[in-house]
Design an enzyme around this catalytic site. Structure first.
Site, PDB file in Angstrom:
ATOM      1  N   ASN A 233      -1.575 -16.457  20.174  1.00  0.00           N
ATOM      2  CA  ASN A 233      -1.057 -17.286  20.827  1.00  0.00           C
ATOM      3  C   ASN A 233      -0.239 -16.739  21.979  1.00  0.00           C
ATOM      4  O   ASN A 233       1.017 -16.114  20.841  1.00  0.00           O
ATOM      5  CB  ASN A 233      -0.536 -18.218  19.777  1.00  0.00           C
ATOM      6  CG  ASN A 233       0.502 -19.304  20.641  1.00  0.00           C
ATOM      7  OD1 ASN A 233       0.697 -19.535  21.751  1.00  0.00           O
ATOM      8  ND2 ASN A 233       1.546 -20.312  19.762  1.00  0.00           N
TER       9      ASN A 233
ATOM     10  N   LYS B 235       1.636 -17.683  23.747  1.00  0.00           N
ATOM     11  CA  LYS B 235       3.020 -17.833  24.059  1.00  0.00           C
ATOM     12  C   LYS B 235       3.052 -18.421  25.835  1.00  0.00           C
ATOM     13  O   LYS B 235       2.020 -18.095  26.909  1.00  0.00           O
ATOM     14  CB  LYS B 235       4.201 -17.977  22.954  1.00  0.00           C
ATOM     15  CG  LYS B 235       3.900 -17.805  21.940  1.00  0.00           C
ATOM     16  CD  LYS B 235       4.790 -18.345  21.370  1.00  0.00           C
ATOM     17  CE  LYS B 235       4.868 -17.829  19.489  1.00  0.00           C
ATOM     18  NZ  LYS B 235       5.948 -17.709  18.957  1.00  0.00           N
TER      19      LYS B 235
ATOM     20  N   GLU C 103       6.365 -24.972  18.630  1.00  0.00           N
ATOM     21  CA  GLU C 103       7.857 -25.173  20.222  1.00  0.00           C
ATOM     22  C   GLU C 103       7.656 -26.354  20.453  1.00  0.00           C
ATOM     23  O   GLU C 103       7.970 -26.754  20.966  1.00  0.00           O
ATOM     24  CB  GLU C 103       7.314 -23.926  20.670  1.00  0.00           C
ATOM     25  CG  GLU C 103       7.766 -22.941  19.936  1.00  0.00           C
ATOM     26  CD  GLU C 103       6.624 -21.283  19.812  1.00  0.00           C
ATOM     27  OE1 GLU C 103       6.391 -21.055  20.558  1.00  0.00           O
ATOM     28  OE2 GLU C 103       6.996 -19.918  18.627  1.00  0.00           O
TER      29      GLU C 103
ATOM     30  N   GLU D  13       1.784 -23.073  10.336  1.00  0.00           N
ATOM     31  CA  GLU D  13       2.995 -21.656  10.194  1.00  0.00           C
ATOM     32  C   GLU D  13       4.271 -22.410   9.566  1.00  0.00           C
ATOM     33  O   GLU D  13       4.202 -23.255  10.310  1.00  0.00           O
ATOM     34  CB  GLU D  13       3.096 -22.469  11.796  1.00  0.00           C
ATOM     35  CG  GLU D  13       1.296 -21.560  12.552  1.00  0.00           C
ATOM     36  CD  GLU D  13       2.042 -21.038  13.846  1.00  0.00           C
ATOM     37  OE1 GLU D  13       1.106 -20.288  13.778  1.00  0.00           O
ATOM     38  OE2 GLU D  13       1.565 -21.668  14.504  1.00  0.00           O
TER      39      GLU D  13
ATOM     40  N   GLY E  50       7.770 -16.311  14.446  1.00  0.00           N
ATOM     41  CA  GLY E  50       8.916 -14.971  15.018  1.00  0.00           C
ATOM     42  C   GLY E  50      10.057 -14.937  14.982  1.00  0.00           C
ATOM     43  O   GLY E  50      11.152 -14.366  15.029  1.00  0.00           O
TER      44      GLY E  50
ATOM     45  N   HIS F 187       1.425 -27.326  18.059  1.00  0.00           N
ATOM     46  CA  HIS F 187       2.445 -25.925  17.214  1.00  0.00           C
ATOM     47  C   HIS F 187       3.987 -26.067  17.859  1.00  0.00           C
ATOM     48  O   HIS F 187       4.364 -27.340  18.015  1.00  0.00           O
ATOM     49  CB  HIS F 187       2.608 -24.398  18.631  1.00  0.00           C
ATOM     50  CG  HIS F 187       3.024 -23.307  18.317  1.00  0.00           C
ATOM     51  ND1 HIS F 187       4.478 -23.336  18.295  1.00  0.00           N
ATOM     52  CD2 HIS F 187       2.329 -22.154  17.926  1.00  0.00           C
ATOM     53  CE1 HIS F 187       5.128 -22.080  18.106  1.00  0.00           C
ATOM     54  NE2 HIS F 187       3.464 -21.381  17.535  1.00  0.00           N
TER      55      HIS F 187
ATOM     56  N   SER G  85       4.593 -14.263  11.951  1.00  0.00           N
ATOM     57  CA  SER G  85       5.085 -13.085  11.635  1.00  0.00           C
ATOM     58  C   SER G  85       4.354 -12.482  10.847  1.00  0.00           C
ATOM     59  O   SER G  85       3.997 -11.055  10.259  1.00  0.00           O
ATOM     60  CB  SER G  85       6.521 -13.372  10.930  1.00  0.00           C
ATOM     61  OG  SER G  85       7.608 -13.651  11.983  1.00  0.00           O
TER      62      SER G  85
HETATM   63  C1  PEP Z   1       2.989 -18.117  16.606  1.00  0.00           C
HETATM   64  O1  PEP Z   1       3.423 -18.495  16.779  1.00  0.00           O
HETATM   65  O2  PEP Z   1       1.582 -19.169  16.286  1.00  0.00           O
HETATM   66  C2  PEP Z   1       3.205 -17.313  15.655  1.00  0.00           C
HETATM   67  C3  PEP Z   1       2.646 -17.568  14.615  1.00  0.00           C
HETATM   68  O3  PEP Z   1       3.948 -16.945  15.907  1.00  0.00           O
HETATM   69  P1  PEP Z   1       4.278 -14.888  15.149  1.00  0.00           P
HETATM   70  O4  PEP Z   1       3.241 -14.441  14.785  1.00  0.00           O
HETATM   71  O5  PEP Z   1       5.140 -14.524  16.304  1.00  0.00           O
HETATM   72  O6  PEP Z   1       5.465 -15.669  14.215  1.00  0.00           O
END
Ligand code: PEP
Length: 253
Positions: A9, A11, A97, A167, A173, A95, A212
């Site tokens: 992803n 973003k 976000e 998630e 992040g 997601h 992460s």
């Molecule tokens: C995400 O936003 O889907 C995600 C898993 O981000 P990150 O790997 O940066 O934590």
């Protein structure tokens, strides 16, 4: 057996030049991870570039969002048919976000899931709790609510050959990862909840972990019985890191 999927992803990151370099790096390494299905989800505007540069490679591509509408006066939106026009296989829906920054509630996410499925795209449904919800001990309630919204709209059969990404919002992040045991517990809960309505669908459902994930922590996460790959944010922007995670998924089966 479920084939692991690792999806990037990206973003709101990238430029024509950086997309070219990142895709070249992924293409150069993907032959080494044949047991892992690999996908990238660039920003909308780079999807035509991805489709041109990935054509003929085993890497799939998709989008990070889509409209609930088919066409018309919806300024700034992108329809499922447009994603198909550029060869998208996957689309991320719900997601965290999108849920927190753009106010997408469970009903909107379920509608997007339904529209994507109906169009022939493969939606990656994101679910996950915030830190406050985990601390209140309501993680399973939150996940159940997010999942049930999709199953209530169309029935559990809509998840056949589906992809869900667990998630935890507190791990996205932040550099904080759910422990393999914490992640496995929620993944098993998700599979069990789907199984209570449709056992065969649950058995084939790929449940990705996101939050992460890095090459260093991926092997232990991928080794969990209900973790079938990853949805990767930050680490998906660096070809070597992304491929390191794909390698862990490849070796997990
Ligand atoms: C995400 O936003 O889907 C995600 C898993 O981000 P990150 O790997 O940066 O934590």
């Amino acid at each position: 057996m479920r084939q692991p999927l690792v999806a990037g992803n990206w973003k709101m990151n990238g430029s024509v030049a950086s997309v070219r370099e990142l895709l070249a790096g992924i293409k150069a390494g993907v032959a080494g991870v044949p047991r892992c299905e690999v996908a990238v989800c660039p920003p909308f505007i780079y999807i035509p570039q991805a489709s041109a540069e990935l054509a003929g490679s085993p890497v799939f591509w998709g989008a990070q969002n889509l409209s609930t509408e088919a066409a018309g006066a919806f300024t700034g939106e992108i329809a499922a048919s447009m994603l198909l026009d550029f060869g998208c296989t996957y689309v991320i829906v719900g997601h965290s976000e999108r849920r927190t920054l753009y106010g997408e509630d469970d009903d909107v996410v379920a509608a997007k899931f339904a529209v994507a499925r109906a169009a022939g795209l493969k939606p990656i449904l994101c679910v996950g709790e915030t830190l406050g919800e985990r601390e209140q001990g309501i993680t399973e309630q939150v996940i159940a609510r997010q999942l049930d919204a999709v199953m209530a709209m169309q029935g559990a059969a809509v998840l056949a050959d589906g992809v869900i990404a667990y998630e935890p919002v507190w791990a996205i992040g932040t550099g904080k990862t759910a422990t393999p045991a914490q992640a496995q517990e929620v993944h098993a809960f998700i599979r069990g909840r789907v199984a209570s309505q449709a056992p065969e669908v649950a058995a084939g459902l790929r449940i990705l972990y996101g939050g992460s994930m890095k090459p260093g922590n991926a092997p232990e996460l991928m080794a969990q019985p209900d973790i079938d790959g990853g949805l990767i944010g930050g680490a998906s922007l660096v070809a070597s890191e992304f491929l390191g995670i794909c390698q862990a998924a490849h070796e997990s089966v």
